[in-house]
Design a protein around this motif. Sequence first.
Motif, PDB file in Angstrom:
ATOM      1  N   SER A  35       5.742  -1.014  -7.140  1.00 14.70           N
ATOM      2  CA  SER A  35       4.872   0.060  -6.764  1.00 14.70           C
ATOM      3  C   SER A  35       3.713   0.614  -7.455  1.00 14.70           C
ATOM      4  O   SER A  35       4.022   0.833  -8.936  1.00 14.70           O
ATOM      5  CB  SER A  35       5.672   1.185  -5.962  1.00 14.70           C
ATOM      6  OG  SER A  35       5.986   2.250  -6.572  1.00 14.70           O
ATOM      7  N   GLU A  81      -1.574  -0.962   4.453  1.00 16.29           N
ATOM      8  CA  GLU A  81      -1.077  -1.655   5.616  1.00 16.29           C
ATOM      9  C   GLU A  81      -1.493  -3.284   5.714  1.00 16.29           C
ATOM     10  O   GLU A  81      -1.148  -3.731   6.729  1.00 16.29           O
ATOM     11  CB  GLU A  81      -1.106  -1.069   6.908  1.00 16.29           C
ATOM     12  CG  GLU A  81      -0.316   0.379   6.821  1.00 16.29           C
ATOM     13  CD  GLU A  81      -0.408   1.041   8.137  1.00 16.29           C
ATOM     14  OE1 GLU A  81      -0.023   0.529   9.227  1.00 16.29           O
ATOM     15  OE2 GLU A  81      -0.530   2.311   8.069  1.00 16.29           O
ATOM     16  N   GLY A 128       4.712 -10.501   5.071  1.00 14.27           N
ATOM     17  CA  GLY A 128       5.293  -9.037   4.671  1.00 14.27           C
ATOM     18  C   GLY A 128       4.401  -8.159   5.560  1.00 14.27           C
ATOM     19  O   GLY A 128       3.852  -8.480   6.577  1.00 14.27           O
ATOM     20  N   HIS A 129       4.757  -6.697   5.236  1.00 11.87           N
ATOM     21  CA  HIS A 129       4.377  -5.722   6.130  1.00 11.87           C
ATOM     22  C   HIS A 129       4.480  -4.425   5.322  1.00 11.87           C
ATOM     23  O   HIS A 129       5.393  -4.424   4.402  1.00 11.87           O
ATOM     24  CB  HIS A 129       5.015  -5.742   7.483  1.00 11.87           C
ATOM     25  CG  HIS A 129       4.429  -4.658   8.308  1.00 11.87           C
ATOM     26  ND1 HIS A 129       3.609  -5.112   9.203  1.00 11.87           N
ATOM     27  CD2 HIS A 129       4.972  -3.324   8.732  1.00 11.87           C
ATOM     28  CE1 HIS A 129       3.342  -3.863   9.906  1.00 11.87           C
ATOM     29  NE2 HIS A 129       3.898  -2.974   9.542  1.00 11.87           N
ATOM     30  N   GLN A 130       3.434  -3.620   5.575  1.00  6.51           N
ATOM     31  CA  GLN A 130       3.475  -2.305   5.029  1.00  6.51           C
ATOM     32  C   GLN A 130       3.568  -1.309   6.218  1.00  6.51           C
ATOM     33  O   GLN A 130       2.604  -1.372   6.936  1.00  6.51           O
ATOM     34  CB  GLN A 130       2.577  -2.112   4.244  1.00  6.51           C
ATOM     35  CG  GLN A 130       2.434  -0.760   3.268  1.00  6.51           C
ATOM     36  CD  GLN A 130       1.521  -0.466   2.416  1.00  6.51           C
ATOM     37  OE1 GLN A 130       0.328  -0.884   2.434  1.00  6.51           O
ATOM     38  NE2 GLN A 130       2.024   0.119   1.101  1.00  6.51           N
ATOM     39  N   TYR A 167       0.358  -5.384  -0.941  1.00  2.00           N
ATOM     40  CA  TYR A 167       0.069  -4.715   0.322  1.00  2.00           C
ATOM     41  C   TYR A 167      -0.592  -3.214  -0.027  1.00  2.00           C
ATOM     42  O   TYR A 167      -0.136  -2.429  -0.935  1.00  2.00           O
ATOM     43  CB  TYR A 167       1.354  -4.487   1.271  1.00  2.00           C
ATOM     44  CG  TYR A 167       1.341  -5.639   2.033  1.00  2.00           C
ATOM     45  CD1 TYR A 167       2.014  -6.701   1.544  1.00  2.00           C
ATOM     46  CD2 TYR A 167       0.706  -5.750   3.314  1.00  2.00           C
ATOM     47  CE1 TYR A 167       2.294  -7.897   2.421  1.00  2.00           C
ATOM     48  CE2 TYR A 167       0.973  -6.806   4.099  1.00  2.00           C
ATOM     49  CZ  TYR A 167       1.683  -7.850   3.683  1.00  2.00           C
ATOM     50  OH  TYR A 167       1.691  -8.969   4.482  1.00  2.00           O
ATOM     51  N   CYS A 179      10.302  -5.834  -5.984  1.00  2.63           N
ATOM     52  CA  CYS A 179       8.975  -4.935  -5.530  1.00  2.63           C
ATOM     53  C   CYS A 179       8.704  -4.062  -6.724  1.00  2.63           C
ATOM     54  O   CYS A 179       9.488  -3.588  -7.493  1.00  2.63           O
ATOM     55  CB  CYS A 179       9.809  -4.211  -4.427  1.00  2.63           C
ATOM     56  SG  CYS A 179       8.674  -3.015  -3.874  1.00  2.63           S
ATOM     57  N   GLU A 227      -2.528  -7.083   3.575  1.00  7.02           N
ATOM     58  CA  GLU A 227      -2.430  -7.759   2.622  1.00  7.02           C
ATOM     59  C   GLU A 227      -3.672  -7.873   1.649  1.00  7.02           C
ATOM     60  O   GLU A 227      -4.699  -8.240   2.378  1.00  7.02           O
ATOM     61  CB  GLU A 227      -1.854  -9.113   2.958  1.00  7.02           C
ATOM     62  CG  GLU A 227      -1.209 -10.209   1.917  1.00  7.02           C
ATOM     63  CD  GLU A 227      -1.296 -11.393   2.386  1.00  7.02           C
ATOM     64  OE1 GLU A 227       0.079 -11.681   2.852  1.00  7.02           O
ATOM     65  OE2 GLU A 227      -2.024 -12.518   2.049  1.00  7.02           O
ATOM     66  N   TYR A 279       4.206   3.731   3.481  1.00  7.53           N
ATOM     67  CA  TYR A 279       3.926   3.038   2.291  1.00  7.53           C
ATOM     68  C   TYR A 279       5.188   2.011   1.833  1.00  7.53           C
ATOM     69  O   TYR A 279       5.003   1.233   1.166  1.00  7.53           O
ATOM     70  CB  TYR A 279       3.474   3.678   1.115  1.00  7.53           C
ATOM     71  CG  TYR A 279       2.459   4.543   1.169  1.00  7.53           C
ATOM     72  CD1 TYR A 279       2.562   6.026   1.129  1.00  7.53           C
ATOM     73  CD2 TYR A 279       1.137   4.275   1.687  1.00  7.53           C
ATOM     74  CE1 TYR A 279       1.512   6.900   1.174  1.00  7.53           C
ATOM     75  CE2 TYR A 279       0.105   4.878   1.711  1.00  7.53           C
ATOM     76  CZ  TYR A 279       0.399   6.674   1.721  1.00  7.53           C
ATOM     77  OH  TYR A 279      -0.952   7.353   1.830  1.00  7.53           O
ATOM     78  N   SER A 280       6.385   2.248   2.626  1.00  2.97           N
ATOM     79  CA  SER A 280       7.468   1.123   2.373  1.00  2.97           C
ATOM     80  C   SER A 280       6.876  -0.051   2.839  1.00  2.97           C
ATOM     81  O   SER A 280       5.984  -0.226   3.707  1.00  2.97           O
ATOM     82  CB  SER A 280       8.585   1.565   3.209  1.00  2.97           C
ATOM     83  OG  SER A 280       8.450   1.614   4.505  1.00  2.97           O
ATOM     84  N   SER A 281       7.690  -1.101   2.417  1.00  4.66           N
ATOM     85  CA  SER A 281       7.339  -2.643   2.790  1.00  4.66           C
ATOM     86  C   SER A 281       8.534  -3.246   2.832  1.00  4.66           C
ATOM     87  O   SER A 281       9.666  -3.351   2.688  1.00  4.66           O
ATOM     88  CB  SER A 281       6.440  -3.147   1.660  1.00  4.66           C
ATOM     89  OG  SER A 281       6.039  -4.319   1.990  1.00  4.66           O
TER      90      SER A 281
END
Lengths: 118, 113
Positions: free
Chosen positions: B93, B52, B66-68, B49, B91, B54, B72-74
């Motif tokens: 980053s 926000e 998923g989601h952002q 991601y 995960c 994919e 920036y957290s996911s």
Amino acid sequence: AQTVTQSQPEMSVQEAETVTLSCTYDTSESDYYLFWYKQPPSRQMILVIRQEAYKQQNATENRFSVNFQKAAKSFSLKISDSQLGDAAMYFCAYRWDAGGTSYGKLTFGQGTILTVHP
Amino acid sequence: DAGVTQSPTHLIKTRGQQVTLRCSPKSGHDTVSWYQQALGQGPQFIFQYYEEEERQRGNFPDRFSGHQFPNYSSELNVNALLLGDSALYLCASSVTGAPTEAFFGQGTRLTVV
């Protein structure tokens, strides 16, 4: 599709000795990065060393060095003066160089469990 | 710097249930990737991601989503859990556009019974 193969499921070494972990990969790309990651029992993946495919010089990081053979698509890791703290699962990984940026998926090998004997 | 943090660390779910895993990236990182690592295997890329959305996806079914968030957290969501979804979920980053490497969290161990 890119593939990464580690043919040694397990390796062992005596403390203070040297050990070499093997990795081969397959890709049709010319620009890519190769990595060795260490995963101790804590589960966190830690970067050990990286190699840019365009560089002929082998990367070194203190006791860790690689032997990068681009034509043979081989990328081995040498650990010198092995320490008890080196015991972990080691993964070889590949990432296509998307214009020099850091995004892009990592393709991992199956891993090699390294045991260090005192 | 707290690095990459994942929650929870362990989780047990029943087959057919849904699960949500969370990841906070390292400070300054804007890109989050998720990997599935079966026991004794190397991690397999699920998706990534950025902004926000994919950006890349591995060979995983649509049950994995998923989601952002703007910070920036996911999140990684898995629906209709199967026994085969039992794994360590990692995960990672990174920073898009910068020559930096990915930093990994300690993972979430998911057990489906």
